[in-house]
Design a protein around this motif. Structure first.
Motif, PDB file in Angstrom:
ATOM      1  N   PHE A 119       4.806   6.140  -7.155  1.00  0.00           N
ATOM      2  CA  PHE A 119       5.084   5.880  -8.572  1.00  0.00           C
ATOM      3  C   PHE A 119       3.825   6.022  -9.417  1.00  0.00           C
ATOM      4  O   PHE A 119       2.724   5.756  -8.967  1.00  0.00           O
ATOM      5  CB  PHE A 119       5.651   4.477  -8.747  1.00  0.00           C
ATOM      6  CG  PHE A 119       6.898   4.221  -7.959  1.00  0.00           C
ATOM      7  CD1 PHE A 119       8.115   4.775  -8.329  1.00  0.00           C
ATOM      8  CD2 PHE A 119       6.860   3.429  -6.813  1.00  0.00           C
ATOM      9  CE1 PHE A 119       9.263   4.550  -7.593  1.00  0.00           C
ATOM     10  CE2 PHE A 119       8.000   3.193  -6.066  1.00  0.00           C
ATOM     11  CZ  PHE A 119       9.211   3.760  -6.462  1.00  0.00           C
ATOM     12  N   ALA A 120       4.062   6.447 -10.676  1.00  0.00           N
ATOM     13  CA  ALA A 120       2.952   6.472 -11.629  1.00  0.00           C
ATOM     14  C   ALA A 120       2.851   5.087 -12.254  1.00  0.00           C
ATOM     15  O   ALA A 120       3.866   4.497 -12.599  1.00  0.00           O
ATOM     16  CB  ALA A 120       3.222   7.511 -12.696  1.00  0.00           C
ATOM     17  N   HIS A 121       1.642   4.568 -12.324  1.00  0.00           N
ATOM     18  CA  HIS A 121       1.495   3.199 -12.825  1.00  0.00           C
ATOM     19  C   HIS A 121       0.852   3.204 -14.199  1.00  0.00           C
ATOM     20  O   HIS A 121      -0.168   3.839 -14.420  1.00  0.00           O
ATOM     21  CB  HIS A 121       0.664   2.371 -11.862  1.00  0.00           C
ATOM     22  CG  HIS A 121       1.223   2.386 -10.484  1.00  0.00           C
ATOM     23  ND1 HIS A 121       2.409   1.775 -10.170  1.00  0.00           N
ATOM     24  CD2 HIS A 121       0.806   2.995  -9.361  1.00  0.00           C
ATOM     25  CE1 HIS A 121       2.674   1.986  -8.896  1.00  0.00           C
ATOM     26  NE2 HIS A 121       1.720   2.731  -8.377  1.00  0.00           N
ATOM     27  N   GLN A 122       1.500   2.486 -15.118  1.00  0.00           N
ATOM     28  CA  GLN A 122       0.938   2.376 -16.447  1.00  0.00           C
ATOM     29  C   GLN A 122       0.915   0.949 -16.884  1.00  0.00           C
ATOM     30  O   GLN A 122       1.909   0.236 -16.752  1.00  0.00           O
ATOM     31  CB  GLN A 122       1.749   3.222 -17.403  1.00  0.00           C
ATOM     32  CG  GLN A 122       1.057   4.517 -17.505  1.00  0.00           C
ATOM     33  CD  GLN A 122       1.196   5.320 -18.680  1.00  0.00           C
ATOM     34  OE1 GLN A 122       2.284   5.493 -19.183  1.00  0.00           O
ATOM     35  NE2 GLN A 122       0.064   5.831 -19.089  1.00  0.00           N
ATOM     36  N   ALA A 123      -0.232   0.542 -17.373  1.00  0.00           N
ATOM     37  CA  ALA A 123      -0.327  -0.800 -17.910  1.00  0.00           C
ATOM     38  C   ALA A 123       0.535  -0.865 -19.175  1.00  0.00           C
ATOM     39  O   ALA A 123       0.645   0.119 -19.892  1.00  0.00           O
ATOM     40  CB  ALA A 123      -1.776  -1.115 -18.242  1.00  0.00           C
ATOM     41  N   PRO A 124       1.185  -2.009 -19.411  1.00  0.00           N
ATOM     42  CA  PRO A 124       2.051  -2.114 -20.578  1.00  0.00           C
ATOM     43  C   PRO A 124       1.242  -2.052 -21.872  1.00  0.00           C
ATOM     44  O   PRO A 124       0.115  -2.549 -21.940  1.00  0.00           O
ATOM     45  CB  PRO A 124       2.693  -3.501 -20.408  1.00  0.00           C
ATOM     46  CG  PRO A 124       1.752  -4.251 -19.539  1.00  0.00           C
ATOM     47  CD  PRO A 124       1.127  -3.250 -18.623  1.00  0.00           C
ATOM     48  N   TYR A 154       4.330   1.265  -0.506  1.00  0.00           N
ATOM     49  CA  TYR A 154       5.469   1.181  -1.428  1.00  0.00           C
ATOM     50  C   TYR A 154       5.123   1.797  -2.788  1.00  0.00           C
ATOM     51  O   TYR A 154       5.920   2.498  -3.388  1.00  0.00           O
ATOM     52  CB  TYR A 154       5.875  -0.277  -1.601  1.00  0.00           C
ATOM     53  CG  TYR A 154       6.929  -0.506  -2.662  1.00  0.00           C
ATOM     54  CD1 TYR A 154       8.286  -0.352  -2.362  1.00  0.00           C
ATOM     55  CD2 TYR A 154       6.577  -0.870  -3.957  1.00  0.00           C
ATOM     56  CE1 TYR A 154       9.251  -0.546  -3.320  1.00  0.00           C
ATOM     57  CE2 TYR A 154       7.542  -1.074  -4.929  1.00  0.00           C
ATOM     58  CZ  TYR A 154       8.886  -0.911  -4.607  1.00  0.00           C
ATOM     59  OH  TYR A 154       9.834  -1.109  -5.562  1.00  0.00           O
ATOM     60  N   ASN A 155       3.896   1.516  -3.279  1.00  0.00           N
ATOM     61  CA  ASN A 155       3.521   1.938  -4.626  1.00  0.00           C
ATOM     62  C   ASN A 155       3.126   3.401  -4.723  1.00  0.00           C
ATOM     63  O   ASN A 155       2.980   3.937  -5.819  1.00  0.00           O
ATOM     64  CB  ASN A 155       2.346   1.092  -5.111  1.00  0.00           C
ATOM     65  CG  ASN A 155       2.762  -0.337  -5.373  1.00  0.00           C
ATOM     66  OD1 ASN A 155       3.668  -0.581  -6.138  1.00  0.00           O
ATOM     67  ND2 ASN A 155       2.116  -1.271  -4.706  1.00  0.00           N
ATOM     68  N   TYR A 171       6.850  -5.796 -16.717  1.00  0.00           N
ATOM     69  CA  TYR A 171       5.715  -5.442 -15.846  1.00  0.00           C
ATOM     70  C   TYR A 171       5.418  -6.546 -14.854  1.00  0.00           C
ATOM     71  O   TYR A 171       5.035  -6.288 -13.714  1.00  0.00           O
ATOM     72  CB  TYR A 171       4.491  -5.182 -16.738  1.00  0.00           C
ATOM     73  CG  TYR A 171       3.256  -4.673 -16.030  1.00  0.00           C
ATOM     74  CD1 TYR A 171       3.253  -3.444 -15.385  1.00  0.00           C
ATOM     75  CD2 TYR A 171       2.073  -5.418 -16.045  1.00  0.00           C
ATOM     76  CE1 TYR A 171       2.110  -2.971 -14.761  1.00  0.00           C
ATOM     77  CE2 TYR A 171       0.925  -4.943 -15.427  1.00  0.00           C
ATOM     78  CZ  TYR A 171       0.949  -3.723 -14.787  1.00  0.00           C
ATOM     79  OH  TYR A 171      -0.182  -3.257 -14.186  1.00  0.00           O
ATOM     80  N   LEU A 176       0.829  -1.209   0.000  1.00  0.00           N
ATOM     81  CA  LEU A 176       0.000   0.000   0.000  1.00  0.00           C
ATOM     82  C   LEU A 176       0.859   1.253   0.000  1.00  0.00           C
ATOM     83  O   LEU A 176       0.581   2.207  -0.712  1.00  0.00           O
ATOM     84  CB  LEU A 176      -0.938   0.026   1.220  1.00  0.00           C
ATOM     85  CG  LEU A 176      -1.964  -1.086   1.327  1.00  0.00           C
ATOM     86  CD1 LEU A 176      -2.893  -0.819   2.506  1.00  0.00           C
ATOM     87  CD2 LEU A 176      -2.768  -1.221   0.050  1.00  0.00           C
TER      88      LEU A 176
END
Lengths: 341, 126
Positions: free
Chosen positions: B28-33, B24-25, B108, B22
């Motif tokens: 960061f910006a998260h983007q699906a591959p 750790y992430n 990913y 919860l």
């Protein structure tokens, strides 16, 4: 029957998940709502249980003593099995928690011809319990690839060593094999040994079946039925960033796996699985055996009640004791004796 | 509650470890591959969903078939297009860029396939 009850309960959970994953909106419920509920119950229940335990006073030193206590200087103390210092207790706890030392000391009684009772060392439970717990840990840590982005570095080395033999594609994890083998052993042990079967309850079989089911669905998902891992990571990563989405087709088997994991999390704080916290809270393990060196005052003694020695007790009641013909250590003063007559 | 001094910090450490993903992430910006699809071809050798879930099994099968069983080097898709059963000459014929195709999803999901222990990654035209 006790086995069947537990098996039926786990099968029912599987059926519920299978049905729910087909119903419209069911996948969303299983994938986007239930994990939060289950995780909250897990954490809340865990803390509540530990606090509940911490509320119980442990007024006396009650460590299990499995060796020579601290005594005269020329008698060698068994510092791990009967620790009298904090360092000894820490050493004992570390070995217990990390290496299951109490299981290593397990013995087995056997009646041989004669009849003769023989005690032998029995390491199987220790070995398979250790394998089970450590492979479970590896598997949980490996799952961090689905919950972290960028992925935590240790996952890569775990993956590498776990799939070292490069069998097949996707590569076979040794931890999966050992895990399933170990949990099967722990289950068969309960069934085959008469004395263990006699004391086993549904609450013993249920977690075994449940964890077996989780392992089995995980293995099916990875090696046999196969699922879209990218779609799953979008969901799992979404869960931990509070924006879960279900994109593309995630196989039904994933929802069965997830539902069983949620069931495990909900079940955890209210079951024997709480030995995770309990092992640290056991007064028979986490106390030093130093009653002969330190005076331990019961924390819930009433300070208003003063100590009452026997001498002062006799002083108070001597007259009545003599009257009743009870023996006294100090006789009545002569003058009083006369007046009493 | 007894032993507060030890139990409360221990519980906090436990909660911190359990909720590790919860926090750790969070930064960061998260983007699906988004794997780059080839421009000139519309269809792969099998349906897309099957390729998504099981391409590694198929590649493994090709290898075993061709190298160990002397199997056919050519295959035919459902709509009759002929293709080479090969990673470098088949897959990479259309999906020419490893970095923009294979690696997007593999990175990913922390998958490090051992294809590239032996196979060469096609060089970009320089």
């Amino acid at each position: 029957m006790r086995v069947l009850k537990a098996l039926i309960a786990v099968l029912a959970l599987v059926v519920i998940a299978l049905v729910a994953a087909q119903v419209p909106g069911g996948q969303s419920l299983l994938g986007r709502v239930l994990p939060y509920v289950a995780f909250a119950i897990f954490l809340g229940g865990f803390v509540q249980r530990v606090v509940y335990w911490a509320k119980s006073p442990v007024p006396f030193r009650i460590p299990t003593t499995c060796g020579q206590a601290n005594s005269l200087p020329w008698i060698q103390q068994n510092k791990l099995d009967c620790p009298s210092t904090k360092a000894g207790v820490v050493g004992r706890m570390v070995l217990e928690v990390l290496l299951f030392r109490s299981l290593f000391r397990n013995t087995q009684a056997e009646v041989q011809q004669g009849p003769r009772l023989i005690y032998g060392s029995s390491k199987w439970l220790w070995l398979f319990a250790l394998l089970f717990h450590y492979t479970f840990l590896v598997i949980v840590l490996r799952h961090m690839r689905l919950f972290t982005d960028p992925i935590v570095p240790f996952v890569h080395s775990l993956e590498f060593f776990d799939g070292l033999f490069q069998v097949g594609a996707p590569v076979l994890y040794q931890s999966d094999l050992i895990f399933m083998g170990a949990i099967t052993f722990l289950f068969v042990r309960r069934l085959v040994l008469n004395n263990i079967r006699y004391i086993s309850l549904p609450a013993d079989y249920f977690p075994l079946f449940l964890i077996f089911g989780i392992g089995l669905t995980g293995i099916l998902m990875r090696y046999f039925l196969r699922v879209d891992v990218v779609a799953i990571k979008q969901l799992t990563l979404g869960l931990v960033t509070f924006s879960p989405v279900i994109n593309g087709q995630i196989g039904t088997i994933f929802f069965v796996h997830l539902f069983l994991v949620c069931a495990l999390m909900v079940y955890f704080p209210f079951s024997k699985l709480m030995h995770l916290g309990g092992v640290f809270m056991s007064p028979t393990r986490n106390m030093a055996n130093n009653s002969r060196m330190v005076r331990h005052v019961n924390p819930w003694n009433d300070p208003n009640i003063k100590p009452h020695s026997y001498a002062s007790y006799e002083d108070e009641f001597r007259e009545f004791m003599v009257d009743a013909g009870l023996p006294v250590e100090k006789e009545m003063p002569a003058a009083q004796e006369k007046s009493a007559e | 509650m007894y032993g507060k001094g030890r139990i409360i910090p221990a519980l906090l450490i436990f909660l911190g470890l359990m909720t590790f993903p919860l926090w750790y992430n969070a930064g960061f910006a998260h983007q699906a591959p988004k794997p780059e699809k080839p421009a000139e071809y519309k269809e792969c050798v099998r349906p897309t969903q099957e390729m998504r879930t099981s391409h590694m099994v198929m590649l493994n099968q090709w290898r075993d078939d061709i190298l160990r069983e002397d199997g056919a080097r050519k295959g035919v898709t459902a709509d009759g297009t002929e293709y080479v059963r090969s990673l470098q000459n088949g897959c990479m014929h259309c999906h020419a860029n490893k970095k923009k195709f294979c690696d997007t999803c593999h990175t990913y999901t922390a998958v490090k396939p051992y294809c590239w222990d032996c196979h060469l990654e096609p060089k970009e035209a320089m």
